[in-house]
Scaffold this motif. Structure first.
Motif, short mmCIF file in Angstrom:
data_model
loop_
_atom_site.label_atom_id
_atom_site.label_comp_id
_atom_site.label_asym_id
_atom_site.label_seq_id
_atom_site.Cartn_x
_atom_site.Cartn_y
_atom_site.Cartn_z
N TYR A 1 75.59 57.31 51.80
CA TYR A 1 75.06 57.46 50.39
C TYR A 1 74.19 56.47 49.64
CZ TYR A 1 78.29 61.52 50.34
OH TYR A 1 78.98 62.44 50.76
N CYS A 2 74.63 55.07 50.05
CA CYS A 2 74.43 53.94 49.34
C CYS A 2 72.92 53.45 49.65
CB CYS A 2 75.42 52.90 49.45
SG CYS A 2 75.08 51.49 48.19
N ALA A 3 72.38 53.14 48.74
CA ALA A 3 70.87 52.69 48.75
C ALA A 3 70.60 51.22 49.25
CB ALA A 3 70.25 52.84 47.60
N LEU A 4 71.88 50.63 48.96
CA LEU A 4 72.00 48.84 49.35
C LEU A 4 72.55 48.89 50.72
CD1 LEU A 4 73.42 47.74 46.06
CD2 LEU A 4 70.99 47.89 46.86
N ALA A 5 73.21 49.91 51.49
CA ALA A 5 73.86 49.79 52.66
C ALA A 5 72.93 49.12 53.70
CB ALA A 5 74.63 51.17 52.98
N ALA B 1 80.62 44.41 49.42
CA ALA B 1 82.13 44.23 49.71
C ALA B 1 82.58 45.14 48.76
CB ALA B 1 82.59 43.04 49.44
N CYS B 2 82.08 46.27 48.65
CA CYS B 2 82.82 47.18 47.53
C CYS B 2 83.97 48.09 48.30
CB CYS B 2 81.75 48.47 47.21
SG CYS B 2 80.19 47.73 46.54
N GLY B 3 83.98 48.09 49.47
CA GLY B 3 85.11 48.45 50.46
C GLY B 3 86.29 47.55 50.52
S1 SF4 Z 1 79.26 47.71 49.99
FE1 SF4 Z 1 78.89 48.64 48.16
S2 SF4 Z 1 76.80 48.21 48.10
FE2 SF4 Z 1 77.20 48.08 49.99
S3 SF4 Z 1 77.13 49.77 51.31
FE3 SF4 Z 1 79.19 49.69 50.46
S4 SF4 Z 1 78.87 50.78 48.40
FE4 SF4 Z 1 77.14 50.21 49.05
#
Ligand code: SF4
Ligand code: HEM
Lengths: 102, 551
Positions: free
Chosen positions: B419-423, B460-462
């Motif tokens: 989903y994430c554009a930054l991944a 590091a959102c996870g």
């Molecule tokens: S850590 Fe945050 S920014 Fe990176 S992929 Fe996961 S959700 Fe997206």
């Protein structure tokens, strides 16, 4: 080289690619493939003009290749963008494609 | 539970009206994307890989059945029938349309919800312990202070343009369930020798590309000084925090570059200048807010023989009772974790139907209270023990009865590249495959408490830095690649995990995790020694050896 120009549609965020005649298309298969630097620059300009008309946001170009007659993005990220979440085949463009096939 | 007063209601409605107008102007071309982007982010609206994403706050993780039903309704009407609960006690909708967002926000406002302060360089949604107001070991209800901070910080003129985002977490008990030491400010409720309530204060924790455990700046901050002291910290940060480099802008870098003692002195100086002034918290104000969070009218304990009998007779119930219940301060009650980690599922995802089931259960058995935990699960904080078998039965019928709270399959994972554009790599499918690998009840029980946390990029959102086993997805030569860290933790003894060695491909990473787990099983001093204790005793050597052989 093989490139296409992509963006997200402004009002709903849908991933789109620039097709023939400057029309945005929802299916990568219908995208207009760019084979020279000049064609890419012109397409990016067309995309930017479209963004100025509030049709799309985030215009950029990506590398593509052809596999088994299908247009495929080179980068994995763009492959996911062209299909949908890899663990939810019932969502995104891939779901519509499956529905159409069924 | 906290009810909006007139000010809050008007504030949220005004914000909805304002944003509706901004969306209208954007679509009409009166605002460019450059002008509009910060405005939409202030209202929790991001652009992701496939679509927009709307992040809705669940302040201090507390909501009621009506609010949960509204989320279900939004998932169904404006999205694709589900939502994703996050580590910041928010819910994210992955497919909203820009032109429908104002409508969504006005539906949310009907039930006193919003997306304000879920993004941007402001003080974010304050998070709290998910067993707040219920846990047996609680000193005081952290939500009272979270709400006081929310009122103080909402659109605080001085702090709407901070160098970077600012996150505050509060835990009500000595056992930290809110990961306070990895927040910009972490508050832990405490009592001093005179029995007065106050806080242990940590500053400068954070994850992201430069993970740091917060440093203690106060052993005891009296309750009355909460706002004055917090304001002092924010002022020092606002003044000295770096604005030249976004990667060095968080307060953790300031703490690191200035040094703890000097920064402490700066804060104390600022605090001396404002203490005793208008920011002093009057006791009656604390009492007034506390009344909003008053415990429900608890019932007399039910017939617990029902519970005991279910342990014997109901399939799976013994595991559920052992793993998913938390000791309650009220006799006859328990707090019940509803796992959003079914074996092989996407961590934190709930369907609209499941949200409605939880809402119904909260009404029928849970005094109308629901919590969202930072571990991406839901909680019914107040359930009579005698009702647990009935609740379990319903959960089971809807795929919500996984007995894995705190176990190896209770994985935190960010949205990642799906989903994430930054991944830089996927995280959800890695979580799913690990969950399947360890999914049997016997295997999970054998392994015991183990926290695996996965991020799809360095942001590091996870929370991977603080996973007992952390997994970070990166991109290497166009392929997904996963780094493993060991020994992280986000409780009262927080630590940042250490990278164990070279990373693994998408195909290899689950085997690597299993190797780590098996190594632990081989070296542990009996079942009592959990993974983290064993790791802290022996260090990384045996794990390295098992993963890479002698080098
Ligand atoms: S850590 Fe945050 S920014 Fe990176 S992929 Fe996961 S959700 Fe997206
Ligand atoms: C999908 C869109 C998201 C985007 C664009 C995004 C962006 C970011 C960025 C840029 C950072 C790094 C900030 C810094 O180090 O200064 C970050 C950190 C963080 N985000 Fe996200 N994130 C997203 C989703 C999530 C989700 C789904 C969660 C919860 C599961 C989450 C929780 C966090 C947490 C806990 C941190 C680290 C804590 C800290 O700030 O130090 N984010 N995010």
């Amino acid at each position: 080289m093989m490139k296409v120009v992509t963006a997200n549609r402004l009002f709903d965020g849908e991933v789109v690619w620039l097709g023939a005649g400057g029309r945005w298309v929802e299916d990568l298969g219908e995208a207009h493939v760019l084979e020279t630097k000049e064609a890419e620059a012109a397409a990016l300009e067309e995309g930017a003009a479209s963004a100025d008309r509030q049709e799309v946001v985030d215009v950029y170009s990506i590398d593509v290749t052809v596999e088994e007659g299908m247009l495929i993005p080179v980068r994995f990220r763009e492959q996911i963008r062209a299909a949908g979440p890899t663990m939810r085949l019932d969502l995104g463009k891939q779901a519509r494609r499956r529905e159409n096939a069924a | 539970m906290y009810r909006y007063d007139e000010f809050d209601r008007e504030f949220v409605l005004a914000r909805v009206a304002q944003f509706s107008d901004q969306v209208r102007r954007r679509l009409a071309g009166d605002l460019t994307e450059e002008q509009f982007k910060p405005l939409r982010l202030m209202n929790g609206l991001y652009l992701q890989l496939h679509a927009y994403m709307l992040r809705v706050a669940v302040p201090y993780g507390t909501m009621n059945a009506v609010q949960m039903r509204k989320l279900a309704h939004i998932a169904r009407k404006y999205d694709r029938g589900y939502g994703h609960f996050t580590t910041r006690q928010n819910i994210q909708f992955n497919w909203p349309r820009l032109d429908e967002t104002p409508e969504i926000l006005s539906e949310l406002a009907e039930v006193e919800m919003h997306a304000i302060q879920t993004s941007g360089n402001c003080i974010r949604n304050v998070t709290a312990d998910h067993f707040a107001g219920a846990a047996a070991d609680e000193i005081a209800d952290p939500r009272v202070y979270a709400e006081i901070l929310r009122q103080w910080s909402s659109l605080h003129p001085e702090f709407s343009f901070l160098p970077r985002k600012f996150k505050i977490a509060i835990t009500g008990a000595p056992h930290d369930r809110a990961a306070v030491q990895v927040h910009d400010i972490g508050l832990q409720l405490a009592r001093n020798e005179n029995g007065e309530t106050g806080f242990i204060v940590y500053v400068g924790g954070g994850l992201g590309r430069t993970p740091m455990v917060g440093r203690k700046v106060r052993d005891f901050l009296p309750e009355a000084d909460l706002l004055a002291y917090t304001e002092a910290i924010l002022r020092v940060y606002n003044l000295y925090g770096r604005r030249d480099n976004k990667y060095k802008a968080r307060i953790k870098i300031l703490v690191h570059e200035t040094g703890l003692e000097e920064l402490k002195a700066d804060i104390e100086r600022e605090f001396e200048a404002i203490r005793g002034g208008i920011l002093t918290l009057p006791k009656d104000e604390v009492d007034r807010i506390e009344a909003y969070f008053a415990a429900p009218a608890f019932k007399v304990p039910g017939d617990e023989r029902l519970f005991d009998a279910a342990i014997e007779t109901m399939p799976g119930f013994a595991d559920f009772a052992r793993q998913n219940l938390n000791a309650h301060r009220q006799p006859g009650y328990t707090s019940l974790t509803i796992s959003l980690k079914p074996i092989g599922g996407a961590p934190g995802d709930a369907s609209a139907e499941q949200m409605e089931v939880v809402a119904d259960l909260a009404e029928k058995y849970g005094h109308n209270e629901i919590r969202v935990s930072h571990e991406q699960n839901l909680v019914l904080p107040h359930v009579l023990k005698s009702d647990v078998p009935a609740v379990y039965q319903v959960l089971k019928e809807h795929g919500l009865a996984e007995a894995n709270a705190g176990l190896v399959t209770d994985i935190i994972a960010c949205p990642g590249m799906d989903y994430c554009a930054l991944a830089t790599a996927r995280s959800i499918p890695v979580a799913q495959r690990i969950s399947e690998r360890f999914g049997t009840p016997e295997r999970q029980k054998e392994i015991g408490d183990l926290k695996i946390k996965i991020s799809g990029c360095i942001n590091a959102c996870g929370h991977h830095h603080v996973g007992h086993i952390g997994i970070l997805g990166v991109e290497k030569k166009g392929k997904e690649f996963y780094q493993i860290t060991l020994g992280g933790s986000a409780d009262e003894k927080s630590s940042i995990g250490e990278i164990v060695g070279r990373g693994f491909s998408y195909e290899e990473v689950v085997d690597a995790v299993e190797t780590v787990v098996d190594t632990y099983l081989n070296i542990r001093n009996g079942e009592e020694e959990d993974f983290l204790q064993a790791y802290r005793r022996v260090g990384e050597a045996p794990f390295k050896e098992a993963l890479y052989g002698t080098q």
